[in-house]
Scaffold this active site. Structure first.
Site, PDB file in Angstrom:
ATOM      1  N   TYR A 188     -12.700   8.396  -0.878  1.00 37.42           N
ATOM      2  CA  TYR A 188     -12.831   7.042  -0.315  1.00 37.42           C
ATOM      3  C   TYR A 188     -11.615   6.711   0.553  1.00 37.42           C
ATOM      4  O   TYR A 188     -11.750   6.221   1.678  1.00 37.42           O
ATOM      5  CB  TYR A 188     -12.978   6.056  -1.486  1.00 37.42           C
ATOM      6  CG  TYR A 188     -12.871   4.603  -1.117  1.00 37.42           C
ATOM      7  CD1 TYR A 188     -13.889   3.969  -0.413  1.00 37.42           C
ATOM      8  CD2 TYR A 188     -11.752   3.845  -1.497  1.00 37.42           C
ATOM      9  CE1 TYR A 188     -13.788   2.615  -0.085  1.00 37.42           C
ATOM     10  CE2 TYR A 188     -11.654   2.507  -1.182  1.00 37.42           C
ATOM     11  CZ  TYR A 188     -12.673   1.894  -0.473  1.00 37.42           C
ATOM     12  OH  TYR A 188     -12.566   0.564  -0.149  1.00 37.42           O
TER      13      TYR A 188
ATOM     14  N   SER B  58      -8.621   0.122   3.489  1.00 37.34           N
ATOM     15  CA  SER B  58      -8.247  -0.102   2.087  1.00 37.34           C
ATOM     16  C   SER B  58      -6.833   0.421   1.854  1.00 37.34           C
ATOM     17  O   SER B  58      -6.398   1.369   2.528  1.00 37.34           O
ATOM     18  CB  SER B  58      -9.209   0.653   1.174  1.00 37.34           C
ATOM     19  OG  SER B  58      -8.686   0.725  -0.140  1.00 37.34           O
TER      20      SER B  58
ATOM     21  N   ARG C 218      -1.270  -4.276 -12.009  1.00 38.50           N
ATOM     22  CA  ARG C 218      -1.151  -3.865 -10.600  1.00 38.50           C
ATOM     23  C   ARG C 218      -1.705  -4.941  -9.671  1.00 38.50           C
ATOM     24  O   ARG C 218      -1.185  -5.167  -8.575  1.00 38.50           O
ATOM     25  CB  ARG C 218      -1.889  -2.540 -10.390  1.00 38.50           C
ATOM     26  CG  ARG C 218      -1.605  -1.874  -9.040  1.00 38.50           C
ATOM     27  CD  ARG C 218      -2.356  -0.555  -8.937  1.00 38.50           C
ATOM     28  NE  ARG C 218      -3.784  -0.760  -8.861  1.00 38.50           N
ATOM     29  CZ  ARG C 218      -4.490  -0.785  -7.726  1.00 38.50           C
ATOM     30  NH1 ARG C 218      -3.878  -0.575  -6.570  1.00 38.50           N
ATOM     31  NH2 ARG C 218      -5.786  -0.975  -7.741  1.00 38.50           N
TER      32      ARG C 218
END
Ligand SMILES: NC(=O)c1ccc[n+]([C@@H]2O[C@H](COP(=O)([O-])OP(=O)(O)OC[C@H]3O[C@@H](n4cnc5c(N)ncnc54)[C@H](O)[C@@H]3O)[C@@H](O)[C@H]2O)c1
Length: 269
Positions: free
Chosen positions: A136, A111, A174
Site C-alpha cells: 500500500y 499516505s 501513535r
C-alpha cells in the site's frame, strides 16, 4: 469552481461532501459503488478507475480533481494485485484523464505509509525520501511520483497529501501524533482545492497535534490552519495503557512495519 471527487462514497469522501455541501458550483462525485443521497450541486458518476474513458468524460469541465478512490489500507493477504490495479494503474488513469480533459489541479490522497519506515525519532517534512512500509505504501509512493511527473511534464498543479490517521478520535498512542480529525481533513482538502497557483506540493494530513512527528510547513503554505489536537484525548487514552506492538514502536508507519515479517525480522538501519 467545478470539483470532482473520486472515492466519494468512502469514509473521507462522505465527510468532505457533507462539510463542503453547496461550496462549489459543481461537485461531481465518482465511485464504483452507489454514492448515496446527493447534496446541493452534486452530480453522481458510477465508474471504475480502470475505465480511463469514463474518467475523462467525468472530468469534462472540471477545475480540480480530488483523488481519494482506491484500496485504502493493506489488505490482509494477497495485497499486490488489488493495490497494483486500483492504486497504481488507477491513479495513472486519473492523472492521464485529468491531462486529457484539461483539468488544472489534482489533489492526491497519499499516505504517511509512503514514508512509514522512517524512525519516529526523526521529524519528517514533505521532502522525506520514500520508505514505504507495505505494498500500500509503495502504491502511494508511485502515486506521488505520477503527480510529480504530470506536474513537471504537463504543467498540472498537484498536491500530494500524506494523510495520517483519519478517525473521529485517536485510538492509540501513535494516533496522538498522526491523527487528523474529520473537520481538519475537510479543511485541508478545501485549502488544497482553492490555494492559488502552485506547481507540486507534498503536505501531511494531520491535526494540530502536540505530539506531531511531521513538520507540516507546506500545509501552512496552502493556508491550512488545523483546529483539533489529539492531545485532548491523551489522558483518557493513556489511562488504558494504549498498548502498541513492540515492532511498531520505532517507526512512523506503526503496525504496518510490524506485521507480516515472516522469517526476515525487521529491517533496521
Ligand atoms: N482513512 C485514512 O485514515 C487514510 C489515511 C491515509 C490515506 N488515506 C487515503 O485516502 C483515500 C480515501 O480513504 P478512505 O478512508 O475514504 O477510504 P475508503 O475505503 O473509505 O474509500 C475508498 C473509496 O474508493 C472506492 N474505490 C476503490 N476502488 C475503486 C475503483 N477501482 N474505482 C472506483 N472507486 C473505487 C471505494 O468504493 C470507496 O468508496 C484513500 O486513497 C486512502 O488510501 C486514508
Amino acid at each position: 469552481m467545478h470539483v470532482l471527487i473520486t472515492g466519494a462514497a468512502g469514509g473521507i469522501g462522505r465527510v468532505a461532501r457533507r462539510q463542503l455541501a453547496g461550496r462549489y458550483a459543481v461537485l461531481r462525485v465518482l465511485d464504483r459503488v452507489e454514492l448515496g443521497p446527493l447534496g446541493p450541486g452534486e452530480e453522481a458518476v458510477i465508474a471504475d478507475l480502470a475505465d480511463i474513458a469514463a474518467l475523462e468524460q467525468a472530468m469534462a469541465g472540471i477545475d480540480c480533481v480530488v483523488h481519494l478512490a482506491g484500496v485504502a489500507a493493506e489488505p490482509e493477504s494477497n495485497a499486490w494485485p488489488q493495490v497494483l490495479a486500483a492504486n497504481i494503474a488507477g491513479t495513472h488513469n486519473v492523472f492521464e484523464a485529468a491531462r486529457r480533459a484539461g483539468v488544472r489541479r489534482v489533489v492526491f490522497a497519499s499516505s504517511h505509509h509512503a514514508v512509514g519506515y522512517h524512525r519516529r525519532s526523526q521529524i519528517l517534512t514533505g521532502a522525506a525520501v520514500p520508505r514505504p512500509d507495505s505494498y500500500y505504501g509503495v502504491s502511494k509512493v508511485a502515486g506521488e511520483a505520477l503527480g510529480r511527473l504530470y506536474a513537471d511534464k504537463f504543467g498540472l498543479s498537484v498536491v500530494s497529501l500524506r494523510i495520517g490517521v483519519f478517525r473521529p478520535r485517536p485510538l492509540d498512542i501513535r494516533h496522538l501524533s498522526v491523527w487528523v480529525s474529520p473537520r481538519d481533513m475537510t479543511e485541508l482538502l478545501r485549502c488544497s482545492i482553492e490555494a492559488p497557483q502552485l506547481h507540486y506540493v507534498v503536505a501531511y494530513g494531520m491535526s494540530a497535534n502536540t505530539r506531531a512527528i511531521w513538520d507540516n510547513r507546506e500545509a501552512s503554505v496552502l493556508g491550512y490552519r488545523p483546529v483539533d489536537n489529539a492531545e485532548d484525548y491523551a489522558a483518557e487514552l493513556l489511562a488504558d495503557g494504549a498498548p502498541e506492538l513492540e515492532g511498531a514502536k520505532p517507526f512512523h508507519g506503526g503496525w504496518y512495519c510490524a506485521w507480516d515479517l515472516g522469517d526476515h525480522g525487521l529491517f533496521i538501519d
